[in-house]
Design a protein around this motif. Structure first.
Motif, PDB file in Angstrom:
ATOM      1  N   ALA A 148       0.754  -0.926   0.000  1.00 43.97           N
ATOM      2  CA  ALA A 148       0.000   0.000   0.000  1.00 43.97           C
ATOM      3  C   ALA A 148       0.893   1.096   0.000  1.00 43.97           C
ATOM      4  CB  ALA A 148      -0.758  -0.386   1.214  1.00 43.97           C
ATOM      5  N   ALA A 149       0.862   1.885  -2.556  1.00 48.22           N
ATOM      6  CA  ALA A 149       1.797   2.594  -1.706  1.00 48.22           C
ATOM      7  C   ALA A 149       1.022   3.132  -0.528  1.00 48.22           C
ATOM      8  CB  ALA A 149       2.458   3.768  -2.415  1.00 48.22           C
ATOM      9  N   PRO A 150       1.587   3.044   0.662  1.00 46.23           N
ATOM     10  CA  PRO A 150       0.924   3.667   1.799  1.00 46.23           C
ATOM     11  C   PRO A 150       0.686   5.150   1.538  1.00 46.23           C
ATOM     12  CG  PRO A 150       2.736   2.293   2.519  1.00 46.23           C
ATOM     13  CD  PRO A 150       2.818   2.400   1.028  1.00 46.23           C
ATOM     14  N   ARG A 151      -0.217   5.696   2.297  1.00 48.44           N
ATOM     15  CA  ARG A 151      -0.559   7.100   2.115  1.00 48.44           C
ATOM     16  C   ARG A 151       0.673   7.983   2.208  1.00 48.44           C
ATOM     17  NH1 ARG A 151      -5.308   8.994   5.776  1.00 48.44           N
ATOM     18  NH2 ARG A 151      -6.263   7.360   4.505  1.00 48.44           N
ATOM     19  N   ALA A 152       1.609   7.614   3.082  1.00 52.17           N
ATOM     20  CA  ALA A 152       2.823   8.415   3.223  1.00 52.17           C
ATOM     21  C   ALA A 152       3.589   8.482   1.914  1.00 52.17           C
ATOM     22  CB  ALA A 152       3.713   7.828   4.316  1.00 52.17           C
ATOM     23  N   GLU A 153       3.610   7.389   1.154  1.00 53.36           N
ATOM     24  CA  GLU A 153       4.310   7.395  -0.116  1.00 53.36           C
ATOM     25  C   GLU A 153       3.613   8.328  -1.103  1.00 53.36           C
ATOM     26  OE1 GLU A 153       7.105   6.219  -1.054  1.00 53.36           O
ATOM     27  OE2 GLU A 153       7.561   5.261   0.844  1.00 53.36           O
ATOM     28  N   VAL A 336      -7.196  -1.364   3.586  1.00 56.77           N
ATOM     29  CA  VAL A 336      -6.737  -1.218   4.962  1.00 56.77           C
ATOM     30  C   VAL A 336      -5.238  -1.484   4.975  1.00 56.77           C
ATOM     31  CG1 VAL A 336      -6.994  -2.085   7.325  1.00 56.77           C
ATOM     32  CG2 VAL A 336      -8.975  -1.966   5.802  1.00 56.77           C
ATOM     33  N   VAL A 337      -4.510  -0.793   5.827  1.00 58.17           N
ATOM     34  CA  VAL A 337      -3.057  -0.864   5.807  1.00 58.17           C
ATOM     35  C   VAL A 337      -2.542  -2.280   6.038  1.00 58.17           C
ATOM     36  CG1 VAL A 337      -2.749  -0.352   8.264  1.00 58.17           C
ATOM     37  CG2 VAL A 337      -0.970   0.298   6.631  1.00 58.17           C
ATOM     38  N   THR A 338      -3.300  -3.125   6.722  1.00 54.47           N
ATOM     39  CA  THR A 338      -2.877  -4.502   6.954  1.00 54.47           C
ATOM     40  C   THR A 338      -3.076  -5.390   5.735  1.00 54.47           C
ATOM     41  OG1 THR A 338      -5.063  -5.068   7.822  1.00 54.47           O
ATOM     42  CG2 THR A 338      -3.378  -4.389   9.418  1.00 54.47           C
ATOM     43  N   GLY A 339      -3.719  -4.882   4.705  1.00 50.02           N
ATOM     44  CA  GLY A 339      -4.010  -5.682   3.527  1.00 50.02           C
ATOM     45  C   GLY A 339      -5.449  -6.121   3.431  1.00 50.02           C
ATOM     46  N   ARG A 340      -6.222  -5.893   4.494  1.00 52.21           N
ATOM     47  CA  ARG A 340      -7.653  -6.187   4.406  1.00 52.21           C
ATOM     48  C   ARG A 340      -8.322  -5.303   3.364  1.00 52.21           C
ATOM     49  NH1 ARG A 340     -10.813  -6.976  10.146  1.00 52.21           N
ATOM     50  NH2 ARG A 340     -10.233  -9.142  10.524  1.00 52.21           N
ATOM     51  N   THR A 462       6.643  -7.031   9.615  1.00 51.89           N
ATOM     52  CA  THR A 462       6.297  -7.546   8.293  1.00 51.89           C
ATOM     53  C   THR A 462       5.485  -8.825   8.409  1.00 51.89           C
ATOM     54  OG1 THR A 462       8.300  -6.588   7.325  1.00 51.89           O
ATOM     55  CG2 THR A 462       7.265  -8.359   6.096  1.00 51.89           C
ATOM     56  N   THR A 463       4.473  -8.947   7.557  1.00 52.84           N
ATOM     57  CA  THR A 463       3.644 -10.146   7.521  1.00 52.84           C
ATOM     58  C   THR A 463       4.437 -11.312   6.951  1.00 52.84           C
ATOM     59  OG1 THR A 463       2.823  -9.624   5.321  1.00 52.84           O
ATOM     60  CG2 THR A 463       1.576  -8.756   7.191  1.00 52.84           C
ATOM     61  N   TRP A 464       3.829 -12.476   6.974  1.00 53.52           N
ATOM     62  CA  TRP A 464       4.512 -13.682   6.523  1.00 53.52           C
ATOM     63  C   TRP A 464       4.940 -13.588   5.061  1.00 53.52           C
ATOM     64  CZ3 TRP A 464       7.130 -17.441   8.368  1.00 53.52           C
ATOM     65  CH2 TRP A 464       7.319 -18.631   7.658  1.00 53.52           C
ATOM     66  N   LEU A 465       4.098 -13.010   4.197  1.00 57.16           N
ATOM     67  CA  LEU A 465       4.434 -12.928   2.783  1.00 57.16           C
ATOM     68  C   LEU A 465       5.174 -11.651   2.402  1.00 57.16           C
ATOM     69  CD1 LEU A 465       1.295 -14.454   1.006  1.00 57.16           C
ATOM     70  CD2 LEU A 465       3.420 -15.573   1.710  1.00 57.16           C
ATOM     71  N   GLY A 466       5.209 -10.645   3.278  1.00 60.72           N
ATOM     72  CA  GLY A 466       6.058  -9.509   2.978  1.00 60.72           C
ATOM     73  C   GLY A 466       5.449  -8.130   3.006  1.00 60.72           C
ATOM     74  N   ARG A 467       4.220  -7.977   3.473  1.00 64.79           N
ATOM     75  CA  ARG A 467       3.641  -6.634   3.606  1.00 64.79           C
ATOM     76  C   ARG A 467       4.169  -6.010   4.897  1.00 64.79           C
ATOM     77  NH1 ARG A 467      -1.112  -5.004   0.982  1.00 64.79           N
ATOM     78  NH2 ARG A 467      -1.706  -7.198   0.806  1.00 64.79           N
ATOM     79  N   THR A 468       4.704  -4.799   4.806  1.00 60.02           N
ATOM     80  CA  THR A 468       5.384  -4.174   5.943  1.00 60.02           C
ATOM     81  C   THR A 468       4.571  -3.001   6.475  1.00 60.02           C
ATOM     82  OG1 THR A 468       7.562  -4.869   5.188  1.00 60.02           O
ATOM     83  CG2 THR A 468       7.494  -2.990   6.675  1.00 60.02           C
ATOM     84  N   SER A 469       4.554  -2.866   7.785  1.00 57.85           N
ATOM     85  CA  SER A 469       3.777  -1.802   8.424  1.00 57.85           C
ATOM     86  C   SER A 469       4.432  -0.448   8.186  1.00 57.85           C
ATOM     87  CB  SER A 469       3.661  -2.060   9.923  1.00 57.85           C
ATOM     88  OG  SER A 469       4.932  -1.974  10.547  1.00 57.85           O
ATOM     89  N   ASN A 509      -0.823  -6.437  16.284  1.00 57.10           N
ATOM     90  CA  ASN A 509      -1.908  -6.990  15.492  1.00 57.10           C
ATOM     91  C   ASN A 509      -1.607  -7.016  14.005  1.00 57.10           C
ATOM     92  OD1 ASN A 509      -4.937  -6.122  14.106  1.00 57.10           O
ATOM     93  ND2 ASN A 509      -4.744  -8.000  15.289  1.00 57.10           N
ATOM     94  N   PHE A 510      -0.744  -6.111  13.549  1.00 59.51           N
ATOM     95  CA  PHE A 510      -0.463  -6.001  12.117  1.00 59.51           C
ATOM     96  C   PHE A 510       0.020  -7.325  11.544  1.00 59.51           C
ATOM     97  CE2 PHE A 510       2.075  -5.225   8.380  1.00 59.51           C
ATOM     98  CZ  PHE A 510       1.404  -4.230   7.701  1.00 59.51           C
ATOM     99  N   VAL A 511       0.968  -7.962  12.228  1.00 53.47           N
ATOM    100  CA  VAL A 511       1.539  -9.188  11.671  1.00 53.47           C
ATOM    101  C   VAL A 511       0.488 -10.289  11.574  1.00 53.47           C
ATOM    102  CG1 VAL A 511       3.922  -8.724  12.328  1.00 53.47           C
ATOM    103  CG2 VAL A 511       2.404  -9.810  13.977  1.00 53.47           C
TER     104      VAL A 511
END
Length: 610
Positions: A148-153, A336-340, A462-469, A509-511
């Motif tokens: 997600a580019a995340p909003r900051a990006e 959602v930032v977690t990927g949801r 970072t989640t198991w597959l690679g999404r980073t908070s 909770n993110f992970v």
């Protein structure tokens, strides 16, 4: 084979065959295996209708391609309208957001480069006009196979003068170059297999989201109207309240000895009237009102409940969101930032139980509703490779299994304790049972505790597959630095600790939530692939091609799916949905013995599923 679609500039010269009257050109360019060190072949020009024909021919081949484009919502809806389904794709916008911040690819050129137009791309609402563009083609299939580019990006991109855009076509972006940069980032990452799976699953989710919008959720407007009439009274004239709400408003005014002009919909006015009446409520929150002994509480709570139905899913909602017997929402993949997922309209992810009575299968069809049981605790067991915790869920009910280990005494304690571990609850029952859970499941509890401590220090997880908070942000930084100076106020240290703990709860909770979202994406991808291979129906439904005669996904929310299926195929669909859950578990955690059981119901109405 890998085909890349890219928008053709409006002023580009058409050098190929005549594209046809009024259809608009779409150019095709072959992208060769980069190891061959050859440039792209000349463009092949096709019409917009020709693109649908090309997709049909390619998807009918023995080796369908992987289509690659800037944004699924910009290309796929037009193909679906033409009756064409795509098996696989790479959504460059979604993939860029992930790779831009993933810790697994932190040293890549994509992650370290200055913000570009790809960072500024935002979700395109589904259902827009077809995009005229360039079709570019294949690289080695080995680059894209799965075992997600995340909003900051986006904000940084804007600061650099890169305007936001709805698609690469508008921003003049080169998807072929972006694909190469993304592939380099994945190949050079610390976990290429995991990242490839994440990008493929995220893109498959984008296809599924567009398909669910296209097919729509079967919706009976007459049943919805009956639910509203039964609950609220007849549909009111514009500007008037329904009868039940008006009657409750009269009772509220009487209980407060307030004038007829008091509007219960105005929170400031209502709170002032309650203050004058000595109610003693500081807010209109349900939990606070329920603790107050006053005649206004009962009608006010009922008013709030009915008003929520009236405003969120009332007659105006029905007029706006249901067409031709179908409710269509715009799912936002990774919203959602977690990927949801989120939804940009219609409140699709929060359909009230009463309103679900209107979700009814077409004649001769059924709804197969499946939800994953205790998904996040099971994901945590897989993440931590905690065999004891995984074994507790082997019997179907993980919370009952935790009780059976002797860790806690009741199922409720197991549930509250696990939720506290994943969401940071440290008080009440949760705080009491967490030490016992930590002794019973040290690997799982240690993983979330480590994630929390990382967040408290301002780090990312970072989640198991690679999404980073994302990083915690400026307010967090200010709170921490504000407590360090000699002249810091007395409460600065307390604020710093509070904000640190709050961010620690987020990363804790993110992970788990993020990895659960990854499992759900893999589940959806497997379901849509498996459903397409089932036989067609003798009796089509009332929806559009290409799903009118095939079982297909129509609804998704976090850990639950709804499939609209021919009644004769209900058992087959239920089996495929269950096997898809097992497949998702294997994709993420290999042969680690964590199970993902489902509750599956075959019903005529969604309201009967639970």
């Amino acid at each position: 084979m890998h085909l890349v679609l890219a928008a053709q500039p409006a002023d580009a010269a058409v050098t190929g065959p005549d594209p046809g009257s009024g259809s608009g050109p779409v150019c095709a360019v072959r992208v060769l295996d980069e190891r061959a060190r050859q440039g792209p072949t000349p463009a092949e020009v096709v019409t917009r209708d020709g693109l649908a024909t090309l997709v049909h021919e390619a998807e009918s081949s023995t080796s369908p391609p992987r289509w690659t484009w800037d944004d699924t919502n910009r290309w796929y809806p037009a193909l679906l309208t033409a009756g064409e389904r795509v098996e696989r794709c790479r959504d460059l916008r979604l993939a860029h957001r992930i790779l831009r911040v993933s810790s697994l690819a932190a040293t890549s050129d994509l992650a370290t480069s200055s913000p570009s137009g790809w960072d500024a791309l935002e979700h395109s609402p589904v259902g827009g006009a077809a995009v005229v563009g360039v079709l570019r083609a294949p690289q080695e299939e080995s680059l894209f196979d799965l075992a997600a580019a995340p909003r900051a990006e986006r904000e940084r991109a804007r600061e650099k003068g890169v305007p936001p855009s709805g698609a690469g076509a508008d921003a003049g972006l080169d998807p072929v170059a972006e694909l190469a940069v993304q592939e380099a980032a994945v190949t050079g990452s610390t976990a290429p297999g995991r990242l490839r799976l994440l990008l493929a699953a995220e893109s498959a989710g984008a296809l599924a989201a567009a398909e669910m919008h296209h097919a729509g959720l079967p919706w009976r407007t007459d049943v919805h109207d009956a639910v509203l009439t039964e609950t609220l009274g007849p549909r009111p004239a514009p500007g008037r309240r329904p009868e039940r709400l008006e009657a409750l408003a009269v009772r509220i005014r009487a209980a407060l000895d307030a004038p007829d002009s008091l509007n219960p919909d105005s929170h400031p006015d209502l709170l002032r009237a309650m203050e004058y009446a000595g109610v003693g409520a500081r807010s209109l929150r349900k939990w606070e009102l329920e603790r107050i002994d006053h005649p206004v509480v009962e009608p006010l709570l009922e008013y709030k409940s009915l008003y929520r139905l009236y405003t969120a899913n009332g007659w105006s909602w029905l007029d706006q969101w249901v067409r031709d017997g179908r409710f269509r929402t715009d799912y936002v993949v990774g919203g959602v930032v977690t990927g949801r997922w989120s939804a940009s309209g219609g409140g699709a992810l929060q359909l009230p139980r009463g309103v679900r009575r209107a979700v009814q299968a077409d004649p001769g069809w059924v709804l197969v509703v499946a939800d994953a049981a205790q998904l996040e605790p099971r994901v945590l067991a897989g993440l931590a490779a905690d065999e004891t915790m995984a074994a507790a869920g082997a019997g179907g009910d993980m919370y009952a299994g935790i009780v059976a280990t002797g860790a806690v005494e009741t199922r409720e304690h197991a549930k509250v304790g696990m939720l506290g571990a994943m969401y940071g609850g440290t008080t009440g029952v949760s705080g009491q049972v967490l030490p016992r859970l930590s002794r019973a499941f040290p690997r799982a509890m240690g993983l979330v505790e480590d994630a929390a401590r990382t967040g408290e220090r301002g780090g990312s997880v970072t989640t198991w597959l690679g999404r980073t908070s994302p990083p915690p942000g400026q307010a967090w930084d200010a709170a921490q630095s504000g407590a360090l100076g000699d002249g810091a106020p007395a409460d600065a240290a307390s604020l710093a600790r509070s904000s640190a703990r709050a961010w620690g709860r987020f990363t804790r909770n993110f992970v788990v939530q993020g990895t659960a979202a990854e499992w759900a994406l893999c589940w959806i991808a497997a379901i849509r692939r498996r459903l397409w291979r089932l036989p067609t129906a003798a009796q089509p439904n009332h929806g559009p091609a290409p799903f009118a005669d095939r079982a297909h996904l129509v609804f998704f929310v976090h850990d639950e799916v709804v499939v609209h299926a021919p009644a004769a195929l209900a058992e087959d669909v239920a089996r495929e949905v269950r096997e898809a859950a097992e497949e998702a578990g294997r994709l993420l955690f290999g042969d680690f013995p964590v199970s993902f059981p489902l509750t599956v119901a075959t019903v005529d109405s969604y309201a009967d599923a639970k």
